[in-house]
Design a protein around this motif. Structure first.
Motif, PDB file in Angstrom:
ATOM      1  N   VAL A 119       6.747   2.493  13.175  1.00  0.00           N
ATOM      2  CA  VAL A 119       6.073   1.817  12.068  1.00  0.00           C
ATOM      3  C   VAL A 119       7.093   0.944  11.337  1.00  0.00           C
ATOM      4  CG1 VAL A 119       4.908   2.171   9.852  1.00  0.00           C
ATOM      5  CG2 VAL A 119       4.394   3.674  11.790  1.00  0.00           C
ATOM      6  N   ILE A 120       6.702  -0.277  11.054  1.00  0.00           N
ATOM      7  CA  ILE A 120       7.555  -1.202  10.317  1.00  0.00           C
ATOM      8  C   ILE A 120       7.125  -1.138   8.859  1.00  0.00           C
ATOM      9  CG2 ILE A 120       8.276  -3.605  10.056  1.00  0.00           C
ATOM     10  CD1 ILE A 120       7.337  -3.877  13.100  1.00  0.00           C
ATOM     11  N   GLY A 121       8.068  -0.803   7.982  1.00  0.00           N
ATOM     12  CA  GLY A 121       7.749  -0.682   6.562  1.00  0.00           C
ATOM     13  C   GLY A 121       7.975  -1.952   5.781  1.00  0.00           C
ATOM     14  N   CYS A 122       8.970  -2.746   6.196  1.00  0.00           N
ATOM     15  CA  CYS A 122       9.246  -4.020   5.519  1.00  0.00           C
ATOM     16  C   CYS A 122      10.196  -4.844   6.366  1.00  0.00           C
ATOM     17  CB  CYS A 122       9.848  -3.797   4.130  1.00  0.00           C
ATOM     18  SG  CYS A 122      11.533  -3.156   4.131  1.00  0.00           S
ATOM     19  N   LEU A 123      10.229  -6.123   6.069  1.00  0.00           N
ATOM     20  CA  LEU A 123      11.263  -7.009   6.580  1.00  0.00           C
ATOM     21  C   LEU A 123      12.211  -7.258   5.424  1.00  0.00           C
ATOM     22  CD1 LEU A 123       9.239  -9.689   8.598  1.00  0.00           C
ATOM     23  CD2 LEU A 123      10.086  -7.464   9.333  1.00  0.00           C
ATOM     24  N   ALA A 124      13.456  -7.540   5.723  1.00  0.00           N
ATOM     25  CA  ALA A 124      14.450  -7.769   4.670  1.00  0.00           C
ATOM     26  C   ALA A 124      15.386  -8.886   5.105  1.00  0.00           C
ATOM     27  CB  ALA A 124      15.239  -6.485   4.416  1.00  0.00           C
TER      28      ALA A 124
END
Length: 136
Positions: free
Chosen positions: A47-52
């Motif tokens: 699961v990808i929670g955010c890009l940074a």
């Protein structure tokens, strides 16, 4: 610093239980499809929670579009914030160009609240990505 296994994601049914913060380094004008592909390869089904990323890329339309396509927020850090993070693969070229030796690795670590990467810096389709398990 914690033990090497401390940052390893916990898996159930082959997928990571905790989402990943995926750091993204890119040149201006990179395509959303290339960003999404690189992020998905780095995440490997987790699961990808955010890009940074670094603040100077925050308004890049294709990066914003990639985050929207993935359904995740975009965490943004200044070059000074990123430069303060110790990373395993610093880049003298990035340090000279934007004032920080790391975008992808440092951004992933800052966004995750972790001090260890689960995916070290890789360049995939011209997009630099790295990942850390979100611990916040």
């Amino acid at each position: 610093m914690s033990s090497p296994d401390a940052a390893a994601p916990e898996f159930r049914g082959g997928l990571a239980v905790h989402p990943l913060a995926v750091g993204v380094g890119m040149r201006s004008g990179a395509m959303a499809s290339a960003i999404v592909q690189a992020v998905r390869v780095m995440a490997g089904g987790a699961v990808i929670g955010c890009l940074a990323t670094v603040d100077r890329r925050a308004r890049e339309p294709e990066l914003v579009a990639a985050a929207a396509e993935l359904g995740v927020p975009l965490a943004v850090f200044t070059a000074a914030e990123l430069a303060a993070v110790t990373v395993p693969n610093p880049s003298p070229r990035a340090a000279e160009a934007i004032g920080t030796p790391s975008v992808a690795e440092a951004a992933a670590l800052l966004a995750s609240g972790s001090d260890q990467l689960v995916g070290a810096k890789q360049v995939i389709g011209g997009i630099t990505v790295a990942a850390a398990v979100i611990r916040r």
